[in-house]
Structure formats: C-alpha cells, structure tokens
Design an enzyme around this catalytic site. Sequence first.
Site, short mmCIF file in Angstrom:
data_model
loop_
_atom_site.label_atom_id
_atom_site.label_comp_id
_atom_site.label_asym_id
_atom_site.label_seq_id
_atom_site.Cartn_x
_atom_site.Cartn_y
_atom_site.Cartn_z
N ASN A 181 -9.01 -10.13 -23.67
CA ASN A 181 -9.30 -10.15 -25.13
C ASN A 181 -8.18 -10.24 -26.01
OD1 ASN A 181 -11.76 -10.63 -26.55
ND2 ASN A 181 -11.70 -8.47 -27.25
N ARG A 182 -7.21 -10.68 -25.50
CA ARG A 182 -6.04 -11.05 -26.21
C ARG A 182 -5.35 -12.23 -25.80
NH1 ARG A 182 -8.08 -7.06 -27.92
NH2 ARG A 182 -7.24 -5.05 -28.73
N HIS A 208 -13.59 -6.56 -20.23
CA HIS A 208 -12.90 -5.32 -19.96
C HIS A 208 -13.32 -4.64 -18.71
CE1 HIS A 208 -10.96 -5.71 -24.25
NE2 HIS A 208 -10.34 -6.37 -23.48
N ARG A 241 -13.14 -1.38 -17.52
CA ARG A 241 -13.53 -0.16 -17.71
C ARG A 241 -14.90 0.07 -18.29
NH1 ARG A 241 -8.33 2.10 -20.77
NH2 ARG A 241 -8.92 0.94 -22.72
N GLU A 242 -15.53 -0.96 -18.96
CA GLU A 242 -16.47 -0.71 -19.81
C GLU A 242 -17.86 -1.19 -19.08
OE1 GLU A 242 -15.07 -3.37 -23.13
OE2 GLU A 242 -13.31 -2.10 -23.37
N ARG A 259 -8.16 -1.89 -17.73
CA ARG A 259 -8.73 -2.63 -18.67
C ARG A 259 -8.73 -4.12 -18.48
NH1 ARG A 259 -9.61 -2.63 -24.54
NH2 ARG A 259 -8.13 -4.44 -25.56
N HIS A 278 -18.94 -5.32 -25.43
CA HIS A 278 -17.92 -4.27 -24.83
C HIS A 278 -18.63 -2.88 -25.04
CE1 HIS A 278 -14.04 -6.72 -25.11
NE2 HIS A 278 -15.05 -7.94 -25.63
N SER A 279 -17.69 -1.86 -24.79
CA SER A 279 -17.82 -0.62 -25.31
C SER A 279 -16.57 0.05 -25.50
CB SER A 279 -18.65 0.33 -24.13
OG SER A 279 -17.87 0.52 -23.09
N TYR A 326 -9.88 -2.67 -35.77
CA TYR A 326 -8.46 -2.79 -35.98
C TYR A 326 -7.98 -4.37 -35.89
CZ TYR A 326 -9.18 -2.08 -30.81
OH TYR A 326 -9.83 -1.93 -29.58
N GLU A 340 -19.83 -3.41 -29.57
CA GLU A 340 -19.10 -2.32 -28.80
C GLU A 340 -20.39 -1.43 -28.72
OE1 GLU A 340 -16.17 -1.93 -28.08
OE2 GLU A 340 -14.90 -3.39 -29.23
N1 ING Z 1 -12.61 -3.56 -28.13
C1 ING Z 1 -12.04 -4.66 -28.37
C2 ING Z 1 -10.84 -4.99 -28.05
O1 ING Z 1 -10.55 -6.04 -27.47
C3 ING Z 1 -11.99 -6.49 -30.63
C4 ING Z 1 -12.17 -5.09 -30.10
C5 ING Z 1 -13.00 -7.26 -30.76
C6 ING Z 1 -10.71 -7.05 -30.64
C7 ING Z 1 -12.72 -8.44 -31.02
C8 ING Z 1 -10.59 -8.36 -30.92
C9 ING Z 1 -11.45 -8.89 -31.24
O2 ING Z 1 -9.92 -4.37 -28.35
C10 ING Z 1 -12.72 -2.95 -27.10
N2 ING Z 1 -13.33 -1.83 -26.67
O3 ING Z 1 -12.30 -3.80 -26.05
ZN ZN Z 2 -13.76 -4.10 -24.77
#
Ligand code: ING
Ligand code: ZN
Length: 309
Positions: free
Chosen positions: A145-146, A70, A72-73, A128, A198-199, A250, A272
């Site tokens: 990360n999606r 991401h 901005r992290e 992001r 991440h953060s 989440y 994180e």
């Molecule tokens: N947190 C992650 C994100 O992508 C995460 C949290 C971890 C989601 C592992 C899915 C799998 O939202 C941040 N800060 O990006």
């Molecule tokens: Zn992240």
Amino acid sequence: GGSPRAHSYTKYNTWSDVQNWINSISSANPSLVSKLVIGNTFEARPMTVLKLGKASSSTKPAIFMDCGIHAREWISPAFCQWFVKEALSTYGSDSQMTSLLDEMDVFVLPVFNIDGYVYTHTNNRMWRKTRSKKSGSSCIGADPNRNFDAGWCTLGASSNPCSDTFCGYNPESEIEVKNVADFIRRNKSIIKAYLTIHSYSQLLLFPYSYKYGLAADHTELMTVAQGAASALQSLYGTRYTSGPGATTIYPAAGGSDDWAYDLGVKYSYTFELRDTGRYGFLLPESQIKPTCEETMLAVKHIAAYVQKN
Ligand code: ING
Ligand code: ZN
C-alpha cells in the site's frame, strides 16, 4: 482423502483453507461465481479473483474489492470470505443483493498479499509487507500500500528496504501490486468502485492520502462515506470516522485507493475495520461475526449508491 470439513467464517483461516474454499464455493455456485487468476505472487501462489454476478448478455458495470493487502490484518480476508458467502446465500431473497448481482458484477480478491499472509501464520504474526527478495538487500518485502503509482514514495513512505512502509524499488515493483493494477487497468471501463479492506482504526477513508488537496469528488465521496458509516453503526453502535486519508489517518503516498481514483474509478474507499486499538491486529475471533455483519451494511450502502449512479 476424506470429505472436506465445512468452511468456517468465524475463524481466521489459513491460506490453504482459503484456497480450498475458493475452489469449493465457486464449483458449488456456477451460475453466480467464476474464478479468474490474475497472476502469481512472488512465491508463485495464484492470485484468484472471484467474479460474483448473474450472467448477462450485455456488459455489466462492476465493483472491485480486495482484502489482505497487509499480511497481519486478519479480519480483512475474513470479511471478503464473509461477503462472498452472504452475497451467494442472500441472492434471490434479499432484494438489494439480488438486484446488485443482476445488474453488476463484484470482483473479490480474498487475499491480496498471500505470501505475507502465509508468513503471519508460520513465522511472524505481525508481518505487514510482501515477501519479495532482491539481491543487495538482506531485508525482505515492500509495503504493497505504498507501491502503487500515486505520488509514489513522496510522503509517509520509506525508501529503506528494511522499513515496514518501504515503497519498493519502483512503482508496481511488487508483482502482487502489478497484477492487481493490470487487472483494474484492463477493466477500467467497467469498474465503477474500488473497495480495499484494512484494519484497524474504524475509519472509512477516501482520496487523497498522497497529498492534502481535496479530491474533485470530495463532497460526494464524504456523503456516501457518512451514509455507509451510519448504516454500519446502526447494527451494534460501532463508530466510524469518515474522511480523506491524509487528514483522517496520516499522509501516505502509493496507496491503492488514490491510484484507482486517479485512474478514473470515482468511488474509491479504504476501510479500516475494528477495533480502535484494544486488540488491534489481534482482534479476537469472537469479533469476526459482528465485524463482518456491520461492515456488510456499509459495503451494501456504497454498492447501492454506485448501482444507481
Ligand atoms: N492503514 C493504511 C496504510 O496503508 C492508508 C492507511 C490508506 C494509507 C490509504 C494510504 C492510503 O497505512 C493500514 N492500517 O494499513
Ligand atoms: Zn493495512
């Protein structure tokens, strides 16, 4: 041009600085570092993995770590740079690091989402996603990360291209995700651990995030995470919470740790880093050094465990 200035590990470096650093640190340490280009980003920047480890005549098991999924992290790429520096400067004096790099290789991708990282320096500090464009939508980028193929877009992700958690048009639609997934698939037989940085929130997460069910290795993953978190806390008292993503942060499908775990990489963790929200993504540069120092202890705890298992 003039002689290059020393790299700073206690600043948030631009991509141009990181790129120069990748080249200089690898040419200065040829016996421990090699560079592998795993592909280019959407905007054609090379994604370079640093392979850390002593050359060996036999096949070595490995750990893969990425930073900056991401944009901005910013503390995340700072940590990957710190890790590489520490690994190289303590090899030969720190017994754990010496043994780790003798017996294993560590693949480090210092900035995963380079285009996004550049954009946070030039246009929008809070960006992001990636910076990919598709005809038919005026919105740019998908959430890397999606975008992994793990319960893709079923939970905690958006199919709206304008959302910050847009899952993409299909799994691995983002070239950066495809490049990393291809690399891990190609090296699946040697990669024993996957670490992604991440953060923020001070969490040590592991599968699953795309579903509420527990991982087959839940108990072991939790024990290793708690050991890593207590090693981290021992330095400055920073408290981390460990647990499966879905219930600890989440539910969110398409994450890299879940994908790597389902591929067969058992020790799959998402960090994180600091803080818990006072500064959030805008963590002051004065916290880079303590954050990286404490995180080193957690990463080394996981690495030592993986090495003996
Ligand atoms: N947190 C992650 C994100 O992508 C995460 C949290 C971890 C989601 C592992 C899915 C799998 O939202 C941040 N800060 O990006
Ligand atoms: Zn992240």
